[in-house]
Design an enzyme around this catalytic site. Structure first.
Site, PDB file in Angstrom:
ATOM      1  CB  SER A 143     -42.191  89.696 -64.818  1.00  0.00           C
ATOM      2  OG  SER A 143     -42.766  90.751 -65.564  1.00  0.00           O
ATOM      3  CE1 TYR A 156     -42.877  86.616 -69.393  1.00  0.00           C
ATOM      4  CE2 TYR A 156     -43.969  88.463 -68.316  1.00  0.00           C
ATOM      5  CZ  TYR A 156     -42.809  87.816 -68.709  1.00  0.00           C
ATOM      6  OH  TYR A 156     -41.577  88.367 -68.405  1.00  0.00           O
TER       7      TYR A 156
END
Length: 251
Positions: A143, A156
């Site tokens: 990501s 995350y």
């Protein structure tokens, strides 16, 4: 894309980027193992591939459980005899978007278990099979949050930074073994995770688009195209790379 007749596992393939990736591989002639923790969504994706003339099977797995990943790889080999490409896409975000001091232990444990440990399990077991074969290709879905700071999103961000690090380390280790390992780093992409961010605040949509030079979100097909390209025989000299798909956000 040069992936015809290759055997591909896509984790988290029941929705979002995973579903788009499974369909894109099948469109280009690959045989796809659609893997997800939810059998219903995985079955829907596989049925769509089969209805379009492709080859797909469903093997459910929770990537946070080593035994289930082991069964996923074993069943794939039992059915197809080989594993050419492993796409480690399964991932989750925290339930609560909170600063580090307030970040819940439950969110930390669950996100790290799926996004970081799950990728490790999948890489470890896929590599064992690929070493036996003498070739293989792994694409990890990281990501933009694994490349730059992400507010109120510690678990995350930590997990995706880890995926980038694991990708580079393993790519270096197996570069002489005819095994390539790369990662894609999507920015804000139309998905359930983005929906959660947009629901957090009424002005979030305008705020996010203000930092994207292209002034739009990515879509899952665009990410899938990059994954299939990295996994194809057309990129044989690419390994250990992180391909950022963010509409210029990182600039």
């Amino acid at each position: 894309m040069q992936v015809k007749d290759k055997i591909v596992i896509v984790t988290g393939a029941g929705s979002g980027i995973g579903a788009a990736t499974a369909k894109h591989f099948a469109h280009h002639g690959a045989k796809v193992v659609v893997s997800d923790i939810k059998v219903g969504t995985a079955r829907s994706v596989a049925d769509e591939i089969i209805a379009s003339g492709g080859v797909a099977v469903v093997i459910t797995a929770n990537v946070a459980r080593f035994d289930e990943v082991e069964a996923l790889i074993d069943e794939t080999i039992k059915q197809f005899g080989q594993l050419d490409i492993m796409v480690n896409n399964a991932g989750i975000g925290p339930r609560n978007l909170l600063k580090t001091a307030e970040h819940t232990l439950e969110d930390w444990d669950s996100v790290i278990a799926v996004n970081q440990t799950g990728v490790f399990y999948c890489m470890k077991l896929a590599l064992v099979q690929m070493l036996k074969q003498g070739y293989g290709n792994i694409v990890n879905v990281a990501s933009l949050a694994g490349l730059k700071a992400s507010l109120n999103n510690l678990s995350y961000s930590a997990s995706k930074f880890a995926v980038v690090g694991m990708t580079k380390s393993a790519a270096l280790e197996y570069a002489t073994k005819n095994i390539r390992i790369n990662a894609v780093c999507p920015g804000y992409t139309e998905s359930a995770l983005l929906d959660k961010l947009l629901d957090a605040r009424p002005d979030m949509d305008d705020m996010l688009k203000s930092v994207i030079p292209m002034k739009r979100y990515g879509n899952v097909t665009e990410i899938a195209e990059a994954i299939v390209w990295l996994a194809s025989d057309g990129t044989k000299f690419i390994t250990g790379q992180t391909i950022t798909l963010d509409g210029g956000t990182s600039l």
